[in-house]
Scaffold this motif. Sequence first.
Motif, PDB file in Angstrom:
ATOM      1  N   LEU A   4      -1.570   6.430  -9.744  1.00 49.17           N
ATOM      2  CA  LEU A   4      -2.344   5.752  -8.708  1.00 49.17           C
ATOM      3  C   LEU A   4      -1.471   4.687  -8.051  1.00 49.17           C
ATOM      4  O   LEU A   4      -0.923   3.820  -8.737  1.00 49.17           O
ATOM      5  CB  LEU A   4      -3.599   5.103  -9.295  1.00 49.17           C
ATOM      6  N   CYS A   5      -1.363   4.755  -6.727  1.00 50.35           N
ATOM      7  CA  CYS A   5      -0.636   3.733  -5.962  1.00 50.35           C
ATOM      8  C   CYS A   5      -1.634   2.928  -5.149  1.00 50.35           C
ATOM      9  O   CYS A   5      -2.538   3.488  -4.516  1.00 50.35           O
ATOM     10  CB  CYS A   5       0.397   4.373  -5.037  1.00 50.35           C
ATOM     11  N   VAL A   6      -1.455   1.623  -5.140  1.00 52.79           N
ATOM     12  CA  VAL A   6      -2.275   0.706  -4.349  1.00 52.79           C
ATOM     13  C   VAL A   6      -1.324  -0.054  -3.428  1.00 52.79           C
ATOM     14  O   VAL A   6      -0.464  -0.810  -3.895  1.00 52.79           O
ATOM     15  CB  VAL A   6      -3.054  -0.264  -5.255  1.00 52.79           C
ATOM     16  N   ALA A   7      -1.469   0.155  -2.112  1.00 54.00           N
ATOM     17  CA  ALA A   7      -0.560  -0.436  -1.124  1.00 54.00           C
ATOM     18  C   ALA A   7      -1.360  -1.311  -0.173  1.00 54.00           C
ATOM     19  O   ALA A   7      -2.174  -0.812   0.602  1.00 54.00           O
ATOM     20  CB  ALA A   7       0.166   0.666  -0.354  1.00 54.00           C
ATOM     21  N   SER A   8      -1.136  -2.619  -0.214  1.00 52.56           N
ATOM     22  CA  SER A   8      -1.936  -3.583   0.548  1.00 52.56           C
ATOM     23  C   SER A   8      -1.069  -4.393   1.509  1.00 52.56           C
ATOM     24  O   SER A   8       0.099  -4.679   1.228  1.00 52.56           O
ATOM     25  CB  SER A   8      -2.645  -4.550  -0.411  1.00 52.56           C
ATOM     26  N   ASP A   9      -1.676  -4.764   2.647  1.00 51.86           N
ATOM     27  CA  ASP A   9      -1.027  -5.646   3.633  1.00 51.86           C
ATOM     28  C   ASP A   9       0.352  -5.122   4.038  1.00 51.86           C
ATOM     29  O   ASP A   9       1.321  -5.885   4.145  1.00 51.86           O
ATOM     30  CB  ASP A   9      -0.892  -7.073   3.082  1.00 51.86           C
ATOM     31  N   LEU A  10       0.430  -3.835   4.291  1.00 50.87           N
ATOM     32  CA  LEU A  10       1.718  -3.229   4.624  1.00 50.87           C
ATOM     33  C   LEU A  10       2.306  -3.829   5.893  1.00 50.87           C
ATOM     34  O   LEU A  10       1.598  -4.049   6.872  1.00 50.87           O
ATOM     35  CB  LEU A  10       1.547  -1.720   4.774  1.00 50.87           C
ATOM     36  N   SER A  11       3.576  -4.109   5.849  1.00 47.32           N
ATOM     37  CA  SER A  11       4.392  -4.698   6.923  1.00 47.32           C
ATOM     38  C   SER A  11       4.154  -6.188   7.093  1.00 47.32           C
ATOM     39  O   SER A  11       4.757  -6.804   7.975  1.00 47.32           O
ATOM     40  CB  SER A  11       4.161  -3.981   8.273  1.00 47.32           C
ATOM     41  N   LEU A  12       3.327  -6.803   6.270  1.00 49.92           N
ATOM     42  CA  LEU A  12       3.044  -8.238   6.364  1.00 49.92           C
ATOM     43  C   LEU A  12       3.792  -9.001   5.265  1.00 49.92           C
ATOM     44  O   LEU A  12       4.223  -8.417   4.267  1.00 49.92           O
ATOM     45  CB  LEU A  12       1.540  -8.482   6.235  1.00 49.92           C
ATOM     46  N   PRO A  13       3.931 -10.316   5.409  1.00 49.56           N
ATOM     47  CA  PRO A  13       4.608 -11.098   4.359  1.00 49.56           C
ATOM     48  C   PRO A  13       3.912 -11.003   3.004  1.00 49.56           C
ATOM     49  O   PRO A  13       4.563 -11.199   1.966  1.00 49.56           O
ATOM     50  CB  PRO A  13       4.563 -12.529   4.908  1.00 49.56           C
ATOM     51  N   THR A  14       2.607 -10.711   2.995  1.00 51.86           N
ATOM     52  CA  THR A  14       1.845 -10.618   1.746  1.00 51.86           C
ATOM     53  C   THR A  14       1.793  -9.203   1.193  1.00 51.86           C
ATOM     54  O   THR A  14       1.010  -8.911   0.282  1.00 51.86           O
ATOM     55  CB  THR A  14       0.409 -11.113   1.975  1.00 51.86           C
ATOM     56  N   GLU A  15       2.637  -8.306   1.707  1.00 47.65           N
ATOM     57  CA  GLU A  15       2.623  -6.897   1.298  1.00 47.65           C
ATOM     58  C   GLU A  15       2.838  -6.740  -0.202  1.00 47.65           C
ATOM     59  O   GLU A  15       3.701  -7.388  -0.806  1.00 47.65           O
ATOM     60  CB  GLU A  15       3.724  -6.156   2.053  1.00 47.65           C
ATOM     61  N   THR A  16       2.041  -5.864  -0.818  1.00 52.02           N
ATOM     62  CA  THR A  16       2.258  -5.468  -2.213  1.00 52.02           C
ATOM     63  C   THR A  16       2.045  -3.963  -2.325  1.00 52.02           C
ATOM     64  O   THR A  16       1.121  -3.410  -1.721  1.00 52.02           O
ATOM     65  CB  THR A  16       1.286  -6.177  -3.182  1.00 52.02           C
ATOM     66  N   VAL A  17       2.918  -3.306  -3.078  1.00 53.16           N
ATOM     67  CA  VAL A  17       2.798  -1.875  -3.363  1.00 53.16           C
ATOM     68  C   VAL A  17       3.109  -1.688  -4.839  1.00 53.16           C
ATOM     69  O   VAL A  17       4.149  -2.150  -5.323  1.00 53.16           O
ATOM     70  CB  VAL A  17       3.766  -1.034  -2.517  1.00 53.16           C
ATOM     71  N   ALA A  18       2.199  -1.023  -5.559  1.00 45.98           N
ATOM     72  CA  ALA A  18       2.430  -0.778  -6.985  1.00 45.98           C
ATOM     73  C   ALA A  18       1.903   0.604  -7.342  1.00 45.98           C
ATOM     74  O   ALA A  18       0.807   0.980  -6.937  1.00 45.98           O
ATOM     75  CB  ALA A  18       1.741  -1.841  -7.837  1.00 45.98           C
TER      76      ALA A  18
END
Length: 237
Positions: free
Chosen positions: A195-209
């Motif tokens: 399972l991948c959770v990708a949030s706030d892509l392209s933003l300074p707060t981006e997280t992908v795990a």
Amino acid sequence: MAATLYLIPVALGDSPWPHYLPQASRDIACTLRHFAVENAKSARAELKRLDHPLPLRELSIEQIPEKPAAADVERLLAPLRAGHDLGVMSEAGCPGVADPGALLVRRAHELGIFVRPLVGPSSLLLALMASGLDGQRFAFHGYLPAREPERSRRIAELERESQKNTQTQLFIETPYRNAALFDALLTACRPQTLLCVASDLSLPTETVATRRVADWRRAQRPDLDKRPTVFLLLSAG
């Protein structure tokens, strides 16, 4: 010269345009006077962010209905028939990809109008690139059912499809329901599913795990509140 329908990618959040858009894409957008958009207010904000040289009041910005009829499509494409270039814009990301615009593009092709997609951010492709999951076979499913037990049944279906086809499954949720979807995924999926959770892509707060579901169950919960997020899963057998 014949008019062109331009598909203009839009910021995925509040970032200066050089952070997400090539100079060439920005320059083309700033030559246009006619736009068909998902949301007029956000389109004006985006054109302001791009430093469009004309006052916004001098631009023609027409909003695409949620369910456009044939007459709406013809009306929105009228500038092209008159010889004017037209730009299509979503609220975020790329028009026609999980966003409005496809009907306009289809009709433009029928009319023999040149369609040109511009380079810019797509949350779905960015998430797939960063996930480490299968990028050869994948499918986007939009929004899953918001209520139980329909949501969990749909998750189980997608997991079975992923195993059968070795296919990455992508889906999204309204940001305020992200946590509920995340909990449903941990409950419905098998421990070895990725399972991948990708949030706030392209933003300074981006997280992908990306983790196996069993590991997500033991890990600290990700902060998904009001953060645009793409979810991806791949059955590990």
